[in-house]
Design a protein around this motif. Sequence first.
Motif, PDB file in Angstrom:
ATOM      1  N   GLY A   1      -8.343   3.153  -8.706  1.00 28.90           N
ATOM      2  CA  GLY A   1      -9.085   2.875  -7.477  1.00 28.90           C
ATOM      3  C   GLY A   1      -8.649   1.589  -6.818  1.00 28.90           C
ATOM      4  N   ILE A   2      -8.455   0.532  -7.606  1.00 27.14           N
ATOM      5  CA  ILE A   2      -8.000  -0.749  -7.066  1.00 27.14           C
ATOM      6  C   ILE A   2      -6.604  -0.609  -6.466  1.00 27.14           C
ATOM      7  N   SER A   3      -5.734   0.105  -7.163  1.00 30.49           N
ATOM      8  CA  SER A   3      -4.365   0.317  -6.658  1.00 30.49           C
ATOM      9  C   SER A   3      -4.384   1.090  -5.344  1.00 30.49           C
ATOM     10  N   ALA A   4      -5.249   2.094  -5.261  1.00 32.86           N
ATOM     11  CA  ALA A   4      -5.338   2.889  -4.032  1.00 32.86           C
ATOM     12  C   ALA A   4      -5.793   2.029  -2.861  1.00 32.86           C
ATOM     13  N   LEU A   5      -6.756   1.136  -3.091  1.00 31.62           N
ATOM     14  CA  LEU A   5      -7.230   0.254  -2.025  1.00 31.62           C
ATOM     15  C   LEU A   5      -6.137  -0.702  -1.564  1.00 31.62           C
ATOM     16  N   LEU A   6      -5.359  -1.222  -2.511  1.00 34.96           N
ATOM     17  CA  LEU A   6      -4.274  -2.132  -2.146  1.00 34.96           C
ATOM     18  C   LEU A   6      -3.170  -1.403  -1.386  1.00 34.96           C
ATOM     19  N   VAL A   7      -2.866  -0.172  -1.782  1.00 31.35           N
ATOM     20  CA  VAL A   7      -1.885   0.642  -1.047  1.00 31.35           C
ATOM     21  C   VAL A   7      -2.380   0.902   0.370  1.00 31.35           C
ATOM     22  N   LEU A   8      -3.674   1.198   0.492  1.00 33.87           N
ATOM     23  CA  LEU A   8      -4.271   1.411   1.813  1.00 33.87           C
ATOM     24  C   LEU A   8      -4.147   0.161   2.677  1.00 33.87           C
ATOM     25  N   ALA A   9      -4.377  -1.004   2.090  1.00 31.35           N
ATOM     26  CA  ALA A   9      -4.276  -2.257   2.840  1.00 31.35           C
ATOM     27  C   ALA A   9      -2.864  -2.475   3.374  1.00 31.35           C
ATOM     28  N   VAL A  10      -1.872  -2.172   2.548  1.00 29.06           N
ATOM     29  CA  VAL A  10      -0.470  -2.336   2.979  1.00 29.06           C
ATOM     30  C   VAL A  10      -0.109  -1.294   4.029  1.00 29.06           C
ATOM     31  N   ALA A  11      -0.508  -0.047   3.811  1.00 25.51           N
ATOM     32  CA  ALA A  11      -0.155   1.035   4.737  1.00 25.51           C
ATOM     33  C   ALA A  11      -0.804   0.850   6.103  1.00 25.51           C
ATOM     34  N   ALA A  12      -1.982   0.240   6.134  1.00 27.48           N
ATOM     35  CA  ALA A  12      -2.715   0.098   7.399  1.00 27.48           C
ATOM     36  C   ALA A  12      -2.263  -1.108   8.215  1.00 27.48           C
TER      37      ALA A  12
END
Length: 225
Positions: free
Chosen positions: A31-42
């Motif tokens: 879950g933490i990794s997914a949020l960080l990926v989302l932050a970079v992608a956005a």
Amino acid sequence: LLLLPIGLNVFHVVPEACSITSFPTPYSLLGISALLVLAVAAYSRWRVVTFATLWFFITLLPTSSVLPLKVLMNEHRLYLPGIGFCVLLAAALCGPVRRRFPRGALVAAAAVLALYSLGTVERNTVWRDEVTLWADALRKSPGRVEAHVQIGIGYVERGMLDAAVAEYEQALRIYPYLPQVHYDLGNVYLRKKMYLRAMEEYKRMLELLPSSAQAHYALGIAYGA
């Protein structure tokens, strides 16, 4: 807790993970990794998401990283990181949700405000004083020494000495090696003019903590009484 503030507790009991594979650690990491990926992608198209997500993690780092802490989890550590969550929620309601469902966004915002406001009012009744706060914690984290000790302190402040004695003794039944609790219990017995019992508690504290000046001083007062 930010998404669904149910089961709030001033003293959460958190099971410690014995390995990186033990439940629910892998899912938490995912879950933490997914949020960080989302932050970079956005970052290129919707920077407010990047800002809010990174704000959450960066402001949480001082209390949730390599620094040793006596208490693993405290809700108040979310106060500052929670701003990131609020910004993210507002961006979603005022952005894509509002464009596609303008009325739905308004209803959702009103519902969030109403539910959170009701929750705040309800929670304020728990935080009214020491006794109500730690009684709530004891119901949700039964058998914890800390809750019994803190309720005992609250009872002393209210002048409910017999109730305080019961809580301190319960704490000592769970874990007898607590010098400060023996000292506090001795003080209650001293106020109740039960001098022999008070001396027993002060002596017990000195067995556990021989260098305690306050225990020697209190024992002297008890002898004098």
